[in-house]
Design an enzyme around this catalytic site. Structure first.
Site, PDB file in Angstrom:
ATOM      1  N   GLY A 154       0.800  -1.212   0.000  1.00  0.00           N
ATOM      2  CA  GLY A 154       0.000   0.000   0.000  1.00  0.00           C
ATOM      3  C   GLY A 154       0.834   1.264   0.000  1.00  0.00           C
ATOM      4  O   GLY A 154       0.394   2.318   0.452  1.00  0.00           O
ATOM      5  N   SER A 179       1.955   3.096  -2.641  1.00  0.00           N
ATOM      6  CA  SER A 179       1.412   4.148  -3.509  1.00  0.00           C
ATOM      7  C   SER A 179       0.192   4.792  -2.871  1.00  0.00           C
ATOM      8  O   SER A 179      -0.024   5.996  -2.963  1.00  0.00           O
ATOM      9  CB  SER A 179       1.060   3.577  -4.881  1.00  0.00           C
ATOM     10  OG  SER A 179       2.233   3.175  -5.545  1.00  0.00           O
ATOM     11  N   LYS A 221      44.976 -19.406 -34.167  1.00  0.00           N
ATOM     12  CA  LYS A 221      45.738 -18.304 -33.575  1.00  0.00           C
ATOM     13  C   LYS A 221      47.204 -18.672 -33.370  1.00  0.00           C
ATOM     14  O   LYS A 221      48.115 -17.981 -33.832  1.00  0.00           O
ATOM     15  CB  LYS A 221      45.156 -17.924 -32.201  1.00  0.00           C
ATOM     16  CG  LYS A 221      43.751 -17.390 -32.211  1.00  0.00           C
ATOM     17  CD  LYS A 221      43.275 -17.055 -30.801  1.00  0.00           C
ATOM     18  CE  LYS A 221      43.225 -18.255 -29.859  1.00  0.00           C
ATOM     19  NZ  LYS A 221      42.270 -19.291 -30.243  1.00  0.00           N
ATOM     20  N   SER A 248      40.613 -14.868 -25.595  1.00  0.00           N
ATOM     21  CA  SER A 248      40.177 -13.547 -25.097  1.00  0.00           C
ATOM     22  C   SER A 248      38.804 -13.162 -25.643  1.00  0.00           C
ATOM     23  O   SER A 248      38.687 -12.277 -26.477  1.00  0.00           O
ATOM     24  CB  SER A 248      41.216 -12.462 -25.424  1.00  0.00           C
ATOM     25  OG  SER A 248      41.659 -12.525 -26.757  1.00  0.00           O
ATOM     26  N   GLY A 308      40.780 -23.330 -31.845  1.00  0.00           N
ATOM     27  CA  GLY A 308      40.869 -24.055 -33.110  1.00  0.00           C
ATOM     28  C   GLY A 308      40.806 -23.151 -34.333  1.00  0.00           C
ATOM     29  O   GLY A 308      40.819 -23.632 -35.475  1.00  0.00           O
ATOM     30  N   THR A 319       9.849   4.433  -4.291  1.00  0.00           N
ATOM     31  CA  THR A 319      10.581   3.344  -4.932  1.00  0.00           C
ATOM     32  C   THR A 319       9.780   2.063  -4.892  1.00  0.00           C
ATOM     33  O   THR A 319       9.148   1.740  -3.905  1.00  0.00           O
ATOM     34  CB  THR A 319      11.933   3.099  -4.246  1.00  0.00           C
ATOM     35  OG1 THR A 319      11.697   2.762  -2.890  1.00  0.00           O
ATOM     36  CG2 THR A 319      12.808   4.329  -4.315  1.00  0.00           C
ATOM     37  N   PRO A 320       9.802   1.358  -5.986  1.00  0.00           N
ATOM     38  CA  PRO A 320       8.984   0.166  -6.127  1.00  0.00           C
ATOM     39  C   PRO A 320       9.550  -1.025  -5.365  1.00  0.00           C
ATOM     40  O   PRO A 320      10.715  -1.036  -4.996  1.00  0.00           O
ATOM     41  CB  PRO A 320       9.022  -0.096  -7.620  1.00  0.00           C
ATOM     42  CG  PRO A 320      10.319   0.466  -8.062  1.00  0.00           C
ATOM     43  CD  PRO A 320      10.592   1.628  -7.167  1.00  0.00           C
ATOM     44  N   GLY A 321       8.699  -2.025  -5.188  1.00  0.00           N
ATOM     45  CA  GLY A 321       9.109  -3.163  -4.383  1.00  0.00           C
ATOM     46  C   GLY A 321       9.333  -4.442  -5.166  1.00  0.00           C
ATOM     47  O   GLY A 321       9.497  -5.487  -4.581  1.00  0.00           O
ATOM     48  N   HIS A 322       9.395  -4.369  -6.477  1.00  0.00           N
ATOM     49  CA  HIS A 322       9.528  -5.615  -7.247  1.00  0.00           C
ATOM     50  C   HIS A 322      10.989  -5.973  -7.431  1.00  0.00           C
ATOM     51  O   HIS A 322      11.840  -5.565  -6.638  1.00  0.00           O
ATOM     52  CB  HIS A 322       8.790  -5.500  -8.577  1.00  0.00           C
ATOM     53  CG  HIS A 322       9.424  -4.542  -9.510  1.00  0.00           C
ATOM     54  ND1 HIS A 322       9.989  -4.933 -10.686  1.00  0.00           N
ATOM     55  CD2 HIS A 322       9.615  -3.213  -9.409  1.00  0.00           C
ATOM     56  CE1 HIS A 322      10.489  -3.852 -11.260  1.00  0.00           C
ATOM     57  NE2 HIS A 322      10.270  -2.810 -10.520  1.00  0.00           N
TER      58      HIS A 322
END
Lengths: 306, 623
Positions: free
Chosen positions: B26, B28, B463, B531, B460, B101-104
Site C-alpha cells: 500500500g 502508492s 591463432k 580472449s 581451433g 521506490t517500487p518493491g519488485h
C-alpha cells in the site's frame, strides 16, 4: 559566526537554488556545446536567473535557444528581446522552415500536428544544426505524472529519442554525463522545484517575467471551455463567438491559441502567490495540448518533446 | 488539515524521504493519501484519477489513491511501479520531496537511487504479513546508503481489526533485526493508508497508540546531520576564469565551513592558498557553509582543476588509489574483478577496477558469502584500484566525498554505486619507480619499436599456428620477439584460474600485464588468447601506448573450428565433459574494429602470416 549570505530566501529555496546552480555548472564542465532552451516562461526565466549566478562574474558559457512556432504571444517575443538585450546574451531563434512553408498552425492543422511539427521537430532541427550535445530546460517533476520519474540528466538516444528503460539511475549528485556518438542529454535544473517554489523564488529574487502572468483586462474568446486571447487576426471567430474584455491572467505560457487564460484579479506577485495557494486546479489545465489522450505526455516525450 | 505553505515561513525546511515497501504493502496509496490530505491534489487531477479508477483501479467504486502516483503508461497496465518517482507536498512546517521506490525485483537498484539523496525512510509492512524478507532488505539498504532516521509504517492495520498485539509483535520483530543497523531514530506507526488512520489524522480506531501520526513525526523530526561542524570539503566542480583578473573555483561545499583569509590545501598536491573571495548566489560573502554553491578565489596562483578537493591543510581527506568499499551492482552485465570501469568520485572521472571481492552481502540475511562476481542488485564488499590517486573520505563521514559510481566504459550505463569504507594503506606506501633507461631506449638498441600483436579468436581458429609463423618470419628479419600463449600461461602463471567469466577476465588481465612488461623491454610480443570479451581486449589496449596494440582477429566460423577440433575439445564440450567452453556455452564477442582480420577459410596459414608481416612493416620501421 554567521554566513553573510542574505537570508531572504527560506532554507528550502536556498537548497533548491544551490542544487540548480550545481547542475548548471555540471553542464558547463561536462559538455562540449550546451544550450539553454529558453521558452520565455517563468521556469526558463528562473533557469536563466540561476545561470547568471552560477557563472558570475563570468558570462553565460552557452547560448539561449528559442523555438519560435509562429504562434507565440507577441508579449513574449517583446519580453525575450528586451531581456536578451539587457543581459547581453547570445540568442538563437529557430522556426521549422518546412512547417512554416506549409503553413502549419494550430487552428488549421490541430494542436497535435502543430506541436509535433513546429515544436518537437523544430527543436530537433535546431539542436542538430547547432551541434548541441546538452540542452537545459525548465521542466519540473511536479508538473505531470510522466515527469515524476524524469532524470535530472535525461539521456536521449540518437534522433533525440527518450527511452524510459534507457534512463540511468541517478545516485547522490554523481550525474553520469557520458554520452556516445549521436547521443545527447536534456538537463533539468528545476527538477525538484514545485510551481509554488518557482513563484516564491521569483518573488524573493524579483525576477522579471512576462506580464501575461499578471491579471489585466484583456480581449478573450470563449472556445471549447477555455478563454483564448486573440493575439492577432489569424483566429477567425466562429458563429456566436464574440470577444469580451475580462480580467484574466495566464498560469502557463504556450502558443496563444493553445493556452487558456483564467479569470483573475491577481495583479501583483503576492496576489499570484495567494491565488496559487488557494487554487484547486493544476497548472497544466490551461494547456490544451495535454488533454489529447491519457498518457499523452509520455508519448510526446518519447518522440523528443521537451 | 495542512494546506499549502505560507511563503517563506516554514521553520524546518526541506525533508527528503524515501518510501519503500513490497508490491502490496500500500505504498502508492500511502503517498497518494499524503498528497491528497495535504490538499495538493487538484480537482482536474482527481477527476482524472476517478476516471482511471474505474478503468485500472483495485478498490471498486472508491477513488484509488494509488493511481495518483503510478505514473507511466507501461506500469499502469502492469499494475506495478518500475522506477523511482519523486513527489512533492508541503505542510505549514516543511516542504517534502518523496522518493517513491517500487518493491519488485529491481528493488535494490531503485531503492539505493532513491535513498542516496534522502535523510529519512518510511518502510512499510503489511499488518497481515508482518516483517518479511523484504522489510529486512529495505531496512539494510537504507542503513547501507547512510539513512539514519526510519519510520516503520505497519499499514493496513484496519485489516487486522486495529489489534494492538499485532502491531506490537511486528514492531518487536523489526526492532530485533534493525537494532544493529545504526539508525538514530526508529519510529513505528500503525496506519491505514486507504482510510487515513494515523497518516495525517489521529485515528479513533487505535486508542492504544499514543505516538505521533506519520505526518506529525515527519513534520518535527530533526534530521540535521550537522554537516557544517565537520572538516571543510570543497570538491572543485568547474574552474571559472572569465578574464585575466579572476580565477575562481566553483562548487558546492560538501562539509564544514570556510571564511575569508583561511588557508586551504589541494588534497592531492598539498599545495596551499588563502581564501581571497567567496562569491555566493547574492554576490560576495565572508563565509560559506555545507550545502552552499559558491565560487572560491585564492590569493595565490595554484594549480587546481575540476576533481580536486580543497580542504583545511591540517584536516585533509585521504588520497589513495586503492580502497575498500561497499559496491552495489546495478547493471544487467555482471561486475567482474579485473574489468576496467570508469569511476566518478566527486567531480573526478578516472578508470578503476575492482581488484577483489572480499565478500558478497546476502541482503536478506546479512550473511557474508564468497563471490567471484557481482550480479544485478547484488552488494559486495570490495577492494578497488583507481588509475590515479583520488581524494576520498569514508562514506559514513561524508556522503559527498565518500560516494562513487562505476560506469560501463562502452555502453556508458551507470553500472555500480559505491560507498568508500577505508583507503588501503599499501596504496599510499607503494610508489612507481621511474628508471632512467626506458622502453624507447631498450627498443632502440634492437633497432625496433615495441609492439603487442594480439591474436584473438575461437579455440581451433588457428591463432597459435599463425602466431608461430609470424614469429618465425620476424625472427628471420632480426626482430627481437617473444610469444605468449594462452595454453602455456595456464600451465604456470595462470594455473590457479578456471574458465568462468571472472577467471577469463583475470587470465587476460595478467596476460596483458606480462605483455606490457615485454613491450617495456622493447620486444615484439605475440599473444595468442581466445580472449572472448571485448572489454578485456580494450583494457589491454589501454595499458599500452597508442599504436602499440595490434588486434588480429583470427576469424573462423564456429562450425569450421568444430570440424577441425585439433585438440578434441569441442567434442568434449558437446558431451558436457567441459563446461564454459567458448562458442558452446560461453560467449565470444568478435572485435568490432580490429587492426587486421584474417579469414582462415580463404587462405592458408602461411599466406595469412605474410599478410600480418606486411601490415606490421610500417609500424616496425621505428621513428
Amino acid at each position: 559566526m554567521q554566513t553573510t549570505a542574505p537570508a531572504r530566501l527560506s532554507p528550502h529555496l536556498r537548497r533548491l537554488e544551490a542544487e540548480g546552480i550545481a547542475i548548471l555548472r555540471e553542464v558547463a564542465a561536462s559538455f562540449r556545446r550546451p544550450v539553454l532552451l529558453y521558452s520565455i516562461g517563468k521556469d526558463s526565466s528562473v533557469v536563466l536567473h540561476l545561470a547568471l549566478k552560477a557563472f558570475a562574474p563570468g558570462r553565460l558559457p552557452f547560448p539561449l535557444l528559442h523555438i519560435a512556432t509562429g504562434w507565440d504571444f507577441r508579449a513574449m517575443l517583446d519580453f525575450r528581446d528586451r531581456r536578451v538585450a539587457e543581459l547581453g546574451l547570445r540568442l538563437v531563434v529557430h522556426t521549422n522552415p518546412e512547417g512554416l512553408a506549409r503553413g502549419i498552425g494550430p487552428l488549421t492543422h490541430g494542436s497535435q500536428l502543430h506541436m509535433a511539427t513546429m515544436g518537437t521537430e523544430a527543436l530537433k532541427q535546431a539542436l542538430d544544426a547547432g551541434g548541441f550535445d546538452a540542452a537545459l530546460g525548465g521542466a519540473r517533476r511536479d508538473e505531470e505524472k510522466a515527469r515524476a520519474k524524469e532524470r535530472v540528466f535525461s539521456h536521449r538516444a540518437p534522433g533525440h529519442l527518450w527511452e524510459p528503460r534507457g534512463q540511468r539511475p541517478e545516485l547522490w549528485s554523481l550525474y553520469n554525463t557520458r554520452i556516445g556518438p549521436g547521443e545527447t542529454m536534456r538537463v533539468f535544473p528545476l527538477s525538484n522545484w514545485t510551481e509554488f517554489d518557482v513563484w516564491d523564488y521569483i518573488a524573493a529574487e524579483a525576477i522579471p517575467v512576462v506580464p501575461l502572468y499578471f491579471a489585466a483586462p484583456r480581449p478573450v474568446v470563449r472556445r471549447a471551455g477555455a478563454l483564448i486571447l486573440r493575439d492577432d487576426e489569424r483566429m477567425p471567430l466562429e458563429p456566436g463567438e464574440r470577444p469580451e474584455t475580462l480580467w484574466v491572467r495566464f498560469r502557463t505560457m504556450g502558443d496563444w491559441p493553445l493556452t487558456g487564460a483564467h479569470e483573475s484579479r491577481a495583479e501583483t506577485i503576492d496576489q499570484v502567490l495567494a491565488e496559487i495557494r488557494e487554487s484547486r486546479t493544476s497548472e497544466r489545465q490551461g494547456r490544451l495540448i495535454d488533454t489529447d489522450q491519457e498518457a499523452s505526455m509520455e508519448r510526446k516525450k518519447r518522440e523528443g518533446y521537451f | 488539515m495542512p494546506g499549502r505553505p505560507p511563503p517563506r515561513a516554514q521553520a524546518h525546511g526541506l525533508l527528503r524521504f524515501l518510501a519503500c515497501g513490497s508490491v502490496d504493502d500500500g505504498k502508492s496509496t500511502l503517498i497518494g493519501r499524503l498528497l491528497h490530505d495535504s490538499r495538493l491534489i487538484m480537482e482536474d487531477t482527481l477527476a482524472a484519477v476517478a476516471r482511471d479508477s474505474l478503468k485500472h483501479g483495485t478498490v471498486g467504486e472508491e477513488v484509488d489513491l494509488a493511481l495518483l502516483v503510478d505514473g507511466l503508461e507501461a506500469e499502469r497496465q502492469q499494475g506495478i511501479t518500475i522506477d523511482v518517482a519523486y513527489r512533492f507536498f508541503a505542510t505549514a512546517r516543511r516542504s517534502y520531496i518523496v522518493a517513491d521506490t517500487p518493491g519488485h525485483e529491481q528493488y535494490t537498484r531503485n531503492m539505493a537511487t532513491g535513498a542516496s539523496n534522502c535523510e529519512l525512510a518510511v518502510i512499510l509492512a503489511d499488518a497481515r504479513k508482518g516483517v518479511l524478507t523484504q522489510t529486512r532488505r529495505h531496512s539494510y539498504i537504507c542503513s547501507l546508503l547512510g539513512i539514519r532516521h526510519v519510520v516503520l509504517a505497519v499499514n493496513k492495520i484496519d485489516t487486522v481489526g486495529f489489534a494492538e498485539e499485532v502491531f506490537d509483535r511486528i514492531v518487536g520483530d523489526w526492532l530485533t533485526f534493525a537494532a544493529g543497523l545504526g539508525f538514530q531514530t526508529m519510529v513505528p506507526v500503525p496506519t491505514s493508508a486507504r482510510f487515513g488512520d494515523n497518516v495525517t489524522r489521529r485515528s479513533g480506531n487505535t486508542p492504544w497508540y499514543r505516538g505521533p501520526t506519520l505526518l506529525e513525526h515527519l513534520d518535527t523530526v530533526d534530521v540535521e546531520a550537522d554537516a557544517a561542524a565537520r572538516p571543510f570539503r570543497f570538491p572543485v566542480q568547474w574552474v571559472n576564469r572569465p578574464n585575466q583578473d579572476f580565477r575562481g573555483f566553483a562548487g558546492t561545499v560538501a562539509a564544514g565551513r570556510v571564511a575569508l583569509g583561511e588557508a586551504l590545501a589541494v588534497a592531492g598536491s598539498g599545495r596551499q592558498g588563502t581564501v581571497a573571495r567567496i562569491l555566493g548566489p547574492q554576490g560576495d560573502q565572508t563565509e560559506a557553509a555545507a550545502g552552499e554553491a559558491v565560487t572560491i578565489a585564492l590569493a595565490e596562483e595554484l594549480d587546481v582543476a575540476r576533481g580536486d578537493v580543497l580542504a583545511p591543510p591540517d584536516r585533509r581527506p585521504e588520497v589513495a588509489d586503492q580502497f575498500a568499499a561497499h559496491l552495489l551492482w546495478m547493471d544487467e552485465e555482471a561486475m567482474l574483478p579485473g574489468r576496467q570501469y570508469l569511476m566518478r568520485i566527486g567531480h573526478l572521472w578516472t578508470p578503476a577496477t575492482v581488484t577483489s571481492i572480499r565478500h558478497r552481502v546476502e541482503v536478506n540475511t546479512l550473511e557474508h558469502a564468497a563471490a567471484r562476481q557481482l550480479g544485478l542488485n547484488e552488494i559486495g564488499f570490495c577492494n578497488l584500484s583507481a588509475a590515479r590517486p583520488v581524494p576520498l573520505d569514508a562514506y559514513a563521514e561524508n556522503r559527498a566525498t565518500g560516494a562513487f559510481i562505476l560506469v560501463d566504459r562502452f555502453s556508458n550505463r551507470t553500472a555500480g554505486a559505491g560507498m568508500v569504507a577505508f583507503p588501503l594503506r599499501r596504496a599510499t606506501n607503494i610508489h612507481h619507480e621511474a628508471f632512467l633507461v626506458d622502453r624507447r631506449a631498450r627498443a632502440a638498441l634492437d633497432g625496433q619499436r615495441p609492439l603487442v600483436l594480439w591474436f584473438t579468436g575461437l579455440s581451433g581458429s588457428g591463432k597459435s599456428t599463425i602466431a608461430k609463423l609470424v614469429e618465425q618470419l620476424l625472427h628471420r628479419e632480426g626482430r627481437h620477439t617473444y610469444a605468449l600463449d594462452g595454453d602455456n600461461l595456464r600451465h604456470g602463471l595462470n594455473r590457479d584460474l578456471g574458465f568462468t567469466d571472472a577467471d577469463r577476465v583475470e587470465n587476460i588481465r595478467r596476460a596483458g600485464e606480462v605483455a606490457k612488461l615485454f613491450a617495456d623491454a622493447g620486444l615484439v610480443v605475440l599473444c595468442s588468447f581466445i580472449s572472448p570479451f571485448r572489454a578485456e581486449r580494450r583494457m589491454v589496449r589501454s595499458m599500452l601506448e597508442a599504436g602499440e596494440f595490434v588486434e588480429v582477429f583470427v576469424d573462423a566460423p564456429l562450425e569450421e573450428c568444430m570440424r577441425r577440433d585439433p585438440k578434441g575439445l569441442y567434442e568434449k564440450a558437446r558431451r558436457g565433459a567441459i563446461r564454459n567452453f567458448t562458442g558452446i556455452d560461453s560467449p565470444y564477442e568478435p572485435p568490432e574494429r580490429p587492426e587486421l582480420r584474417l579469414d582462415t577459410t580463404a587462405a592458408p596459414a602461411e599466406a595469412l602470416a605474410r599478410r600480418v608481416l606486411e601490415h606490421l612493416r610500417p609500424r616496425l620501421a621505428g621513428d
